[in-house]
Every structure is written in C-alpha cells, then in structure tokens.
Design an enzyme around this catalytic site. Sequence first.
Site, PDB file in Angstrom:
ATOM      1  N   HIS A  23       5.569  -2.945  -8.961  1.00  0.00           N
ATOM      2  CA  HIS A  23       6.005  -4.480  -9.067  1.00  0.00           C
ATOM      3  C   HIS A  23       5.554  -4.900 -10.597  1.00  0.00           C
ATOM      4  O   HIS A  23       6.009  -5.570 -11.428  1.00  0.00           O
ATOM      5  CB  HIS A  23       5.354  -5.329  -8.084  1.00  0.00           C
ATOM      6  CG  HIS A  23       6.037  -5.322  -6.674  1.00  0.00           C
ATOM      7  ND1 HIS A  23       5.098  -5.177  -5.853  1.00  0.00           N
ATOM      8  CD2 HIS A  23       7.327  -5.106  -6.318  1.00  0.00           C
ATOM      9  CE1 HIS A  23       5.874  -4.918  -4.528  1.00  0.00           C
ATOM     10  NE2 HIS A  23       7.318  -4.985  -5.147  1.00  0.00           N
ATOM     11  N   LYS A  47      11.735 -11.311   8.622  1.00  0.00           N
ATOM     12  CA  LYS A  47      10.401 -10.275   8.258  1.00  0.00           C
ATOM     13  C   LYS A  47       9.141 -10.855   8.829  1.00  0.00           C
ATOM     14  O   LYS A  47       9.145 -12.092   8.741  1.00  0.00           O
ATOM     15  CB  LYS A  47      10.266  -9.784   6.824  1.00  0.00           C
ATOM     16  CG  LYS A  47      11.316  -9.046   6.484  1.00  0.00           C
ATOM     17  CD  LYS A  47      10.931  -8.365   5.200  1.00  0.00           C
ATOM     18  CE  LYS A  47      12.169  -7.434   4.833  1.00  0.00           C
ATOM     19  NZ  LYS A  47      11.787  -6.769   3.383  1.00  0.00           N
ATOM     20  N   ARG A  96      13.942   2.296  -8.103  1.00  0.00           N
ATOM     21  CA  ARG A  96      13.127   3.372  -7.863  1.00  0.00           C
ATOM     22  C   ARG A  96      14.006   4.756  -7.918  1.00  0.00           C
ATOM     23  O   ARG A  96      13.486   5.753  -7.984  1.00  0.00           O
ATOM     24  CB  ARG A  96      12.062   3.460  -6.617  1.00  0.00           C
ATOM     25  CG  ARG A  96      10.894   2.249  -6.887  1.00  0.00           C
ATOM     26  CD  ARG A  96      10.182   2.019  -5.735  1.00  0.00           C
ATOM     27  NE  ARG A  96      11.045   1.705  -4.672  1.00  0.00           N
ATOM     28  CZ  ARG A  96      11.143   1.569  -3.265  1.00  0.00           C
ATOM     29  NH1 ARG A  96       9.679   1.423  -2.970  1.00  0.00           N
ATOM     30  NH2 ARG A  96      11.888   1.182  -2.442  1.00  0.00           N
ATOM     31  N   SER A 134       5.608  -1.365  -1.016  1.00  0.00           N
ATOM     32  CA  SER A 134       4.599  -2.193  -0.346  1.00  0.00           C
ATOM     33  C   SER A 134       4.433  -1.617   1.283  1.00  0.00           C
ATOM     34  O   SER A 134       3.493  -1.737   1.747  1.00  0.00           O
ATOM     35  CB  SER A 134       4.943  -3.728  -0.324  1.00  0.00           C
ATOM     36  OG  SER A 134       5.132  -4.369  -1.493  1.00  0.00           O
TER      37      SER A 134
END
Length: 167
Positions: A23, A47, A96, A134
């Site tokens: 990040h 979440k 990514r 994460s």
Amino acid sequence: MKPNDRSRVAVYPGSFDPVTYGHIDIIRRSAKQFDQVIVAVLNNTSKSPLFSVEERKEMLREVTSDLPNVTVDSFRDLLVRYMKSRNANVIIRGIRSVTDFEYELTLASTNRLLDSEIDTIFMMTDPKYSYLSSSIVKEIAMFNGNVSELVPPFVEQRLAEKYQSKD
C-alpha cells in the site's frame, strides 16, 4: 489549483486492515503524480476488520506523515459520491496480478457507469510486493510469525498488541 479543479486530486480507497508496504508503495508513487492524494479508508459493514477505522487512519497518517500532499480520510458511501464530495475525479487502484485486474476492471467500469467524469488509474505494485495482502499479514501475525518485511515497525507492533489481547 482552483477550488473547483478536480483534475489533480486522486483518491486511493481501500480497507488497509492493516496498511502494508505494498500500500505504501502505491501511496508514495501516487503522491508524485497528483497535487493531492486522499487515502480513503472504506468502512465496509460486510467485513469484520481487525482494526477500527480510526486505528487504520492513525496508521496511515503515520506512514504518510512525510508526504504533505497526502491526506487520510474515511467514507461509508458509494465511492463516486465520496469522490464528488472531495472534488476528485481519479481513483487509484493497486494491481498485483491478473486476478486483481479482472476484479478492479469490473469496479472501474461500474464507477464509470455511475459517474462518467471519474477515471480509474491502475498502478502495478512493485514486484517484490506482488504476493502481499493485508489478509496474509494478519494470518502470519496471528500465529506470531515475522511480518517485519511486510509492514512498518509500528504496524508490526500494533498487530502484536491486537493478537496478544485476543489470547
């Protein structure tokens, strides 16, 4: 910059639970490209994050404290509405892998449908962070693994504190 000029303000949205070196790589590179970058923590009600929105904002402020054109905020609305409220018209998304791209392309297309003035810019992460998420960081930290290569020292400390308090 004129008050109504949105062309040089970008938003980098995400959950950042917690912020990783991947990040930070995207934030730093974005800060070179835009007059203002707003790192916006999504308050995702679907979440169950490890860190509260305030804790995530605090960690992000720490990692961006040397970047005068970066601010940290949070939102709990449609991203396009948040963008309008901040006079921004560029969304920054880190990529990514091809899998990330497919997902992000769907989001970008939807945001564009909701507001045709909003563009999404995809930034490839530094290859050394292409595996980093994460979720991976939290899983390693939960089992007392070494995350020093993945997050800044103060984030590593915060993770240790969180998981010690869960014992």
